[in-house]
Design a protein around this motif. Structure first.
Motif, short mmCIF file in Angstrom:
data_model
loop_
_atom_site.label_atom_id
_atom_site.label_comp_id
_atom_site.label_asym_id
_atom_site.label_seq_id
_atom_site.Cartn_x
_atom_site.Cartn_y
_atom_site.Cartn_z
N VAL A 36 -13.15 17.77 0.80
CA VAL A 36 -11.73 17.45 0.71
C VAL A 36 -11.61 16.00 0.27
O VAL A 36 -12.05 15.09 0.99
N ILE A 37 -11.06 15.78 -0.91
CA ILE A 37 -10.91 14.43 -1.45
C ILE A 37 -9.44 14.06 -1.39
O ILE A 37 -8.60 14.64 -2.07
N ILE A 38 -9.13 13.07 -0.55
CA ILE A 38 -7.75 12.62 -0.36
C ILE A 38 -7.56 11.34 -1.15
O ILE A 38 -8.30 10.36 -0.94
N ILE A 39 -6.62 11.33 -2.05
CA ILE A 39 -6.32 10.12 -2.82
C ILE A 39 -5.05 9.52 -2.26
O ILE A 39 -3.93 10.01 -2.51
N ASP A 40 -5.20 8.47 -1.47
CA ASP A 40 -4.07 7.76 -0.88
C ASP A 40 -3.50 6.84 -1.95
O ASP A 40 -4.07 5.81 -2.27
N ASP A 41 -2.35 7.22 -2.48
CA ASP A 41 -1.79 6.55 -3.66
C ASP A 41 -0.88 5.39 -3.27
O ASP A 41 0.30 5.38 -3.57
N GLY A 42 -1.47 4.41 -2.58
CA GLY A 42 -0.71 3.21 -2.23
C GLY A 42 0.33 3.43 -1.17
O GLY A 42 1.39 2.77 -1.17
N SER A 43 0.08 4.34 -0.23
CA SER A 43 1.06 4.63 0.82
C SER A 43 1.37 3.38 1.64
O SER A 43 0.47 2.57 1.94
N VAL A 63 -11.88 9.76 1.51
CA VAL A 63 -10.60 9.13 1.21
C VAL A 63 -10.80 8.06 0.14
O VAL A 63 -11.71 7.23 0.22
N VAL A 64 -9.94 8.09 -0.86
CA VAL A 64 -9.88 7.04 -1.88
C VAL A 64 -8.54 6.35 -1.74
O VAL A 64 -7.49 6.99 -1.77
#
Length: 236
Positions: A36-43, A63-64
């Motif tokens: 599971v690859i989670i891309i945290d887009d500047g939250s 997590v990225v």
């Protein structure tokens, strides 16, 4: 981690109230060979922290963190990092059934499919839901796979076509061989899906309810009325 059957890509931006339900539904999948690859887009809320909590407790989660680049670039980052045989997409405010990716993988692997097409349940705050994109009318005469161009034409003819990428499963090698990626700031699925079907040699459907698309205020809504746009020109 070896023998990854499905990579699940999750772009996430300011979904702290929903991301835990999303990730829990993936942690509990009956198919264990997933990443599971989670891309945290500047939250700017606790989305990234919640994602890290799952990554610390389960080595299948990664997590990225990146500055805000939007859904398109977040998905492309996920595609570049994926190591599974197949690719699935889940938005950070949605969730899936516990056997979703086992069912999808078995269907794909049995038929060596490039794409497995599914439907989606729109879920509302009042507890109601309705199904969108049931493709049984198209596939009932095809016991096996069909070629993607033919599939697209039949989907359009029967009104079963939906462009959302997270209702499907894709073979990663197929995506990379055809250099498929996401473009455009909005309606990015509408660019990806027609090209995917254009290049696909083996497409099959799966008739189960596995993806729960949460309808909420503040999310990027995909309207049923905007599904065709430029895609038909590929197949004319």
């Amino acid at each position: 981690m070896n023998n990854i059957k499905v990579s699940i890509l999750i772009p996430a931006y300011n979904v702290e109230n929903y991301i835990e339900e999303c990730l829990h539904s993936l942690k509990c999948q009956t198919l264990k060979e997933i990443e599971v690859i989670i891309i945290d887009d500047g939250s700017t809320d606790k989305t990234g922290e919640i994602a890290e909590m799952y990554a610390h407790s389960d080595q299948r989660f990664r997590v990225v963190h990146q500055s805000n680049k939007g859904l398109t670039q977040s998905r492309n980052v996920g595609l570049s990092l994926a190591r599974g045989k197949y690719i699935g997409f889940v938005d950070g405010d949605d969730y899936v059934s516990k056997d979703a990716f086992e069912q999808l993988f078995l269907r794909a692997d049995t038929y060596s499919a490039d794409i497995v097409l599914g439907s989606v349940l729109y879920t509302y705050e009042d507890g109601t839901s309705h199904r969108v994109g049931d493709k049984s009318a198209v596939f009932q005469s095809y016991p096996g796979t069909m070629e993607g161009k033919q599939c697209f034409k039949l989907l359009m003819k029967t009104g079963c076509y939906i462009p959302m990428v997270w209702s499907n499963l894709y073979r990663l090698e197929f995506i990379r061989q055809n250099q498929l990626h996401f473009e455009a700031a909005f309606h990015e699925d509408e660019f990806f899906m027609p090209y995917a079907l254009f290049f696909a040699k083996k497409v099959i459907d799966i008739n189960i309810d596995f993806y729960f698309y949460r309808q909420r205020q503040g999310s990027i809504m995909h309207s049923d009325r905007n599904l065709i746009r430029r895609s038909e020109s590929l197949f004319s």
